[in-house]
Every structure is written in structure tokens, then in C-alpha cells.
Scaffold this motif. Structure first.
Motif, PDB file in Angstrom:
ATOM      1  N   TRP A  88     -84.020 -18.763  -0.376  1.00  0.00           N
ATOM      2  CA  TRP A  88     -84.415 -18.864  -1.782  1.00  0.00           C
ATOM      3  C   TRP A  88     -83.437 -18.156  -2.708  1.00  0.00           C
ATOM      4  O   TRP A  88     -83.723 -17.943  -3.881  1.00  0.00           O
ATOM      5  N   SER A  89     -82.284 -17.771  -2.202  1.00  0.00           N
ATOM      6  CA  SER A  89     -81.265 -17.225  -3.089  1.00  0.00           C
ATOM      7  C   SER A  89     -80.731 -18.358  -3.948  1.00  0.00           C
ATOM      8  O   SER A  89     -80.799 -19.534  -3.577  1.00  0.00           O
ATOM      9  N   ASP A  90     -80.207 -18.014  -5.118  1.00  0.00           N
ATOM     10  CA  ASP A  90     -79.721 -19.068  -6.008  1.00  0.00           C
ATOM     11  C   ASP A  90     -78.594 -19.866  -5.357  1.00  0.00           C
ATOM     12  O   ASP A  90     -78.522 -21.081  -5.502  1.00  0.00           O
ATOM     13  N   LYS A  91     -77.740 -19.190  -4.583  1.00  0.00           N
ATOM     14  CA  LYS A  91     -76.643 -19.901  -3.917  1.00  0.00           C
ATOM     15  C   LYS A  91     -77.164 -20.886  -2.883  1.00  0.00           C
ATOM     16  O   LYS A  91     -76.685 -22.010  -2.769  1.00  0.00           O
ATOM     17  N   ALA A  92     -78.143 -20.453  -2.084  1.00  0.00           N
ATOM     18  CA  ALA A  92     -78.679 -21.341  -1.044  1.00  0.00           C
ATOM     19  C   ALA A  92     -79.398 -22.527  -1.672  1.00  0.00           C
ATOM     20  O   ALA A  92     -79.295 -23.659  -1.184  1.00  0.00           O
ATOM     21  N   ILE A  93     -80.104 -22.290  -2.750  1.00  0.00           N
ATOM     22  CA  ILE A  93     -80.822 -23.390  -3.415  1.00  0.00           C
ATOM     23  C   ILE A  93     -79.830 -24.373  -4.030  1.00  0.00           C
ATOM     24  O   ILE A  93     -79.976 -25.588  -3.926  1.00  0.00           O
ATOM     25  N   ARG A  94     -78.770 -23.833  -4.629  1.00  0.00           N
ATOM     26  CA  ARG A  94     -77.759 -24.711  -5.224  1.00  0.00           C
ATOM     27  C   ARG A  94     -77.092 -25.552  -4.146  1.00  0.00           C
ATOM     28  O   ARG A  94     -76.912 -26.749  -4.300  1.00  0.00           O
ATOM     29  N   SER A  95     -76.728 -24.893  -3.052  1.00  0.00           N
ATOM     30  CA  SER A  95     -76.068 -25.618  -1.971  1.00  0.00           C
ATOM     31  C   SER A  95     -77.026 -26.616  -1.319  1.00  0.00           C
ATOM     32  O   SER A  95     -76.625 -27.721  -0.941  1.00  0.00           O
ATOM     33  N   GLY A  96     -78.281 -26.238  -1.195  1.00  0.00           N
ATOM     34  CA  GLY A  96     -79.278 -27.143  -0.607  1.00  0.00           C
ATOM     35  C   GLY A  96     -79.756 -28.188  -1.597  1.00  0.00           C
ATOM     36  O   GLY A  96     -80.502 -29.087  -1.241  1.00  0.00           O
ATOM     37  N   MET A  97     -79.308 -28.077  -2.841  1.00  0.00           N
ATOM     38  CA  MET A  97     -79.725 -28.997  -3.919  1.00  0.00           C
ATOM     39  C   MET A  97     -81.234 -29.144  -3.952  1.00  0.00           C
ATOM     40  O   MET A  97     -81.766 -30.236  -4.162  1.00  0.00           O
ATOM     41  N   GLY A  98     -81.905 -28.026  -3.700  1.00  0.00           N
ATOM     42  CA  GLY A  98     -83.358 -28.025  -3.816  1.00  0.00           C
ATOM     43  C   GLY A  98     -84.098 -28.602  -2.627  1.00  0.00           C
ATOM     44  O   GLY A  98     -85.327 -28.713  -2.665  1.00  0.00           O
ATOM     45  N   ALA A  99     -83.374 -28.979  -1.564  1.00  0.00           N
ATOM     46  CA  ALA A  99     -84.036 -29.527  -0.366  1.00  0.00           C
ATOM     47  C   ALA A  99     -85.113 -28.560   0.130  1.00  0.00           C
ATOM     48  O   ALA A  99     -86.130 -28.974   0.708  1.00  0.00           O
ATOM     49  N   GLN A 100     -84.872 -27.282  -0.103  1.00  0.00           N
ATOM     50  CA  GLN A 100     -85.844 -26.251   0.296  1.00  0.00           C
ATOM     51  C   GLN A 100     -87.279 -26.586  -0.125  1.00  0.00           C
ATOM     52  O   GLN A 100     -88.231 -26.314   0.607  1.00  0.00           O
ATOM     53  N   PHE A 101     -87.412 -27.128  -1.335  1.00  0.00           N
ATOM     54  CA  PHE A 101     -88.753 -27.354  -1.880  1.00  0.00           C
ATOM     55  C   PHE A 101     -89.491 -28.485  -1.168  1.00  0.00           C
ATOM     56  O   PHE A 101     -90.694 -28.647  -1.314  1.00  0.00           O
ATOM     57  N   ALA A 102     -88.746 -29.285  -0.404  1.00  0.00           N
ATOM     58  CA  ALA A 102     -89.376 -30.397   0.310  1.00  0.00           C
ATOM     59  C   ALA A 102     -89.643 -30.055   1.771  1.00  0.00           C
ATOM     60  O   ALA A 102     -90.193 -30.863   2.510  1.00  0.00           O
ATOM     61  N   LEU A 103     -89.226 -28.866   2.201  1.00  0.00           N
ATOM     62  CA  LEU A 103     -89.372 -28.480   3.607  1.00  0.00           C
ATOM     63  C   LEU A 103     -90.418 -27.383   3.752  1.00  0.00           C
ATOM     64  O   LEU A 103     -90.701 -26.665   2.795  1.00  0.00           O
ATOM     65  N   ASN A 104     -90.964 -27.255   4.961  1.00  0.00           N
ATOM     66  CA  ASN A 104     -91.772 -26.072   5.247  1.00  0.00           C
ATOM     67  C   ASN A 104     -90.869 -25.055   5.937  1.00  0.00           C
ATOM     68  O   ASN A 104     -90.548 -25.189   7.113  1.00  0.00           O
ATOM     69  N   ILE A 105     -90.442 -24.058   5.172  1.00  0.00           N
ATOM     70  CA  ILE A 105     -89.529 -23.036   5.693  1.00  0.00           C
ATOM     71  C   ILE A 105     -90.345 -21.818   6.106  1.00  0.00           C
ATOM     72  O   ILE A 105     -91.146 -21.303   5.320  1.00  0.00           O
ATOM     73  N   ARG A 106     -90.166 -21.400   7.354  1.00  0.00           N
ATOM     74  CA  ARG A 106     -90.884 -20.206   7.812  1.00  0.00           C
ATOM     75  C   ARG A 106     -89.898 -19.180   8.354  1.00  0.00           C
ATOM     76  O   ARG A 106     -88.918 -19.515   9.003  1.00  0.00           O
ATOM     77  N   ARG A 107     -90.179 -17.906   8.068  1.00  0.00           N
ATOM     78  CA  ARG A 107     -89.304 -16.814   8.506  1.00  0.00           C
ATOM     79  C   ARG A 107     -89.972 -15.972   9.576  1.00  0.00           C
ATOM     80  O   ARG A 107     -91.167 -15.657   9.447  1.00  0.00           O
ATOM     81  N   PHE A 108     -89.192 -15.582  10.577  1.00  0.00           N
ATOM     82  CA  PHE A 108     -89.718 -14.750  11.671  1.00  0.00           C
ATOM     83  C   PHE A 108     -88.769 -13.587  11.928  1.00  0.00           C
ATOM     84  O   PHE A 108     -87.575 -13.680  11.661  1.00  0.00           O
TER      85      PHE A 108
END
Lengths: 251, 251
Positions: A140-160
Motif C-alpha cells: 500500500w505504499s504509493d510507489k507499489a500502488i503506482r507500479s501496480g496501477m491499483g491492481a491491489q484494490f482488486a486483489l485479496n492481499i494478506r500479510r503474514f
């Protein structure tokens, strides 16, 4: 116009410390904001854009803020900005049955550009579950979101915390095959019949590979007849993700 | 120690103007220099390295020059250098029968990093023929060589004014199928039976796609069930190159 609080929040979110204390993220660029509006409109706090930015976006969403070019440039994290950014809430992790055949696991991926590429490719092949370990960059860093072009919002991302905790969580849903994309050895990925049968597919870090692999992990390798070590983490992920599509379409 | 002439030549080769007037190229980094020494020792003018650099290289080739760290840093084109660089002659283009099943064509690829990735991947799958058009970056620039880690020296790279001139040259050797990796439409690449049968496979530029395609060009597309346009030029090339390997190994 943005309030002082909003401005300082957007600024703080470009730093690691600012993100750690926040439930928000910033999403910059036309395509990333479009993906956000399309997939998770419920997460949007506001869109801030210039006239040029709204024109590129093709709409002016509710609760938008108009900025002039100077105001926007002061907020932007890019050299040549597209005139659009959004403040969004970070979606909550969903502890639910993975909806695809496999879970893509990013372990110690340190480069936000690589992270973004892999998130987009997962989405492109119709995947939905992206799980990561602590050593991986903040999705969710601005760089990762920019590079992912927002794909993050369409995925279920889980952290462990680690791969061990992750496999326990996956096992609960019957995802118990664990594969590691190994650059050096292992089963030929094109001949591995159960690669996508409720599995975790682990991509290790660019620099130092994976963290400690859980017992029972099977190595899969992309065959390289040229005998020339070459594929980087994002390329290896691309090959393993597209192979899933290929099998679906041809077998 | 390097002579004044050698120093200024190495410096000039980091600029486009300096390269245009030169039959030489500079090859920096441990892996690139190793590839050069291994594949084209006949092209090496000299290797210049620090003590640390020679240690990393694992050898001190004939006609080497020892530099101290300060001298090397002044010559290096990278921020954290590996202490090794070579001056090499640019290999001549060979107008000969392509040795593989297909020719990879890079058309208007503008980024040396992407160029290098694709050159390495071609080598990794056992390919040998890389043809480019004028609008593509200089394969022998220091950046492209660094990114390609010297894969250039193991390939037969040929340059053409345009795709028309290229197809004439390819046709002479019976390479007459022309495919274009199209992001939007075309035959499914996994179902295209003759994709690697003496063909040219064209990857278009990151920004503006290909230049004018020759008559008879067939579009091939990498299927994307997620309906999310995603793959960049280097990823598309990776998929099409690895698909060749997959067919060789499983069909």
C-alpha cells in the motif's frame, strides 16, 4: 482545495513512518485511480485532481477536490504527474476461502516495481489471492500502488509474519500444496501436474531468495535450455502465472 | 594504468555521440565481462579492474590493466561499481542462416533495461538471433550491455532500417512467417501451431507499439482471462520465448 489536515496526511503517506501509523493510502495516476474507483469505491475518501486530471479520468467522482497545477505538483510524488490522486482507506484483509486455484506468495520481494508488476499480472490471469511475508515491500505504499496501477484494490492481499504462519492459514482452506519457484533445481514447471491444485506458489526475493521454506515445499523450476541463468523474480512469476492460463485454455 | 587515449575513449563511449563514431563498446560489471571473455574473447581489447574486481572475476585475463579504486570510480558509469570493465570491439553482424527456429525482433524498444532483459531471456531459452529496427536502443550502449549482462556477445544481433528490409533479409533464409505480439487481438499464442517454424516474432515498443508491419504479418496475443491489460514488452517477450521451450520439452 484541501484542508491542512488532508494535505499533511497525503504528504505523510509518502514516508514509511507516515504509512505505519495510518489506515489510509495514497493512490496516484489515472489508471490506478480508475481501478480504485471501479473495484473499491467504498474505500475512496476523496479524489484530488487538476482540470487536466479530471479530463484524463473521464469523470469527476463525488467528493472530489479541484486543485490547480501548482497545488497538485506540490503534492505529487512523481516528476511528471498525471494530475490525479486519491486518498483511500487500505482494504481490510479477508480471512476467507481463496477464490482461485492457487495463491501467489511474494516472500522478501524488496522492489515496489517488481511487486506492482506481479500484482498486475496476477490480476491479468484472473487470479485474486496475493499473500506476502513481512520481508516484502508494503503493498500500500504509493510507489507499489503506482507500479501496480491499483491492481491491489482488486486483489485479496494478506500479510503474514512468516511462511510458517501462512501455510497454517492456507491449510485451513485446503490449500496445502506448497511450491517454490527455484532458479536452480526442482520439477519442471511445465510437467508439474498439480501445480495449480489449491497450492501456494512462492516467489522469493530478488536478492536473497526465499525465507525459510516450510517442510514439504516442492521446488519447481522453469527450464532454461540456454543454460544461462537469467529470469528475474517478476519474469519467473509471469511465466508461472501465464502457464496457469495456458493450461486452462488448451488442456 | 590506462593511457590518456584509452581513458578518453572509455569516457566517450558512455555518450551516444561517442559511440556513433566508434567501433568499440564498453562492457561493465562482473557478469557482463565474464560473458564477453567466455563468448567473444577475440573482441576484447583490454580488461580494466581493481584488485577487488579481478578477485570477483576470478581471473586476470591477458592484457589487463590494474586500477586503484579512485581511478576506477572516475571511469565507472555506475554508482556502486563492481570494479571491472572491459573495452571491446562491437562484433560484426553476420549475414548467415539463423541457427534457431525463430528470430526475435525488437522494434522501437526504447528502454535499455527492457532490451537487456529480452536479450538475456532469448539466450536463456537457447535462442541466438536478435534482429532490431532503427528505432530500438543501441544494443552496444554501456547501459544495454550492463542490463543484458553481456548476453549481446553470445547473440547474432542485426540492425535494419525498417521491418520491410528485415523481412527481405529473413526471406532469403526461408524465414517467412511474421508474427506480431499484439496486446489487443490476434491468434491465441498457445494455439498457434507454426509460431516457431522459421518465423520472425516482433515485439513492439513500450510506448507506441510497432512501426509499420509488413504485409502478411499475423497478430498473436497472449490470452488474459482477467481482462486487465497488463503485460509490458519484456513480459510479453518472456512468455513467447518460454512457450518455445515448453513446446520443445513437452510436445
Amino acid at each position: 482545495m484541501l484542508s491542512r489536515r488532508e494535505t499533511s496526511l497525503l504528504r505523510a503517506l509518502t514516508t514509511r513512518g507516515g504509512r505505519r501509523r495510518s489506515e489510509f493510502c495514497r493512490c496516484e495516476g489515472v489508471r490506478a485511480v480508475r481501478e480504485l474507483l471501479d473495484k473499491r469505491p467504498d474505500m475512496v475518501e476523496f479524489v484530488a485532481a487538476t482540470a487536466r486530471g479530471f479530463a484524463a479520468l473521464g469523470c469527476e467522482p463525488p467528493n472530489s477536490r479541484r486543485l490547480d497545477e501548482t497545488e497538485f505538483a506540490a503534492l505529487s510524488d512523481t516528476v511528471t504527474n498525471q494530475g490525479v490522486l486519491a486518498l483511500a482507506r487500505v482494504p481490510e484483509e479477508r480471512d476467507e476461502l481463496p477464490s482461485g486455484d492457487f495463491i501467489l506468495v511474494l516472500d522478501r520481494i524488496g522492489d515496489p516495481g517488481n511487486f506492482g508488476t506481479m500484482a498486475r499480472t496476477l490480476l491479468a490471469v484472473g487470479g485474486s489471492d496475493l499473500w506476502i511475508t513481512k520481508g516484502t515491500v508494503d503493498p500500500w505504499s504509493d510507489k507499489a500502488i503506482r507500479s501496480g496501477m491499483g491492481a491491489q484494490f482488486a486483489l485479496n492481499i494478506r500479510r503474514f509474519d512468516d511462511l510458517g504462519a501462512m501455510t497454517v492459514a492456507a491449510g485451513k482452506y485446503g490449500f496445502s500444496r506448497i511450491f517454490y519457484a527455484d532458479p536452480h533445481q526442482g520439477e519442471n514447471c511445465f510437467r508439474c501436474a498439480d501445480l495449480y491444485e489449491r497450492s501456494l506458489i512462492i516467489i522469493g526475493g530478488e536478492a536473497n531468495g526465499s525465507s525459510e521454506l516450510p517442510p514439504g515445499t516442492r521446488s519447481v523450476r522453469i527450464p532454461m535450455p540456454g543454460n544461462y541463468e537469467s529470469l528475474n523474480a517478476a519474469q519467473a512469476a509471469t511465466v508461472l502465472l501465464i502457464e496457469h492460463t495456458r493450461r486452462e485454455q488448451t488442456e
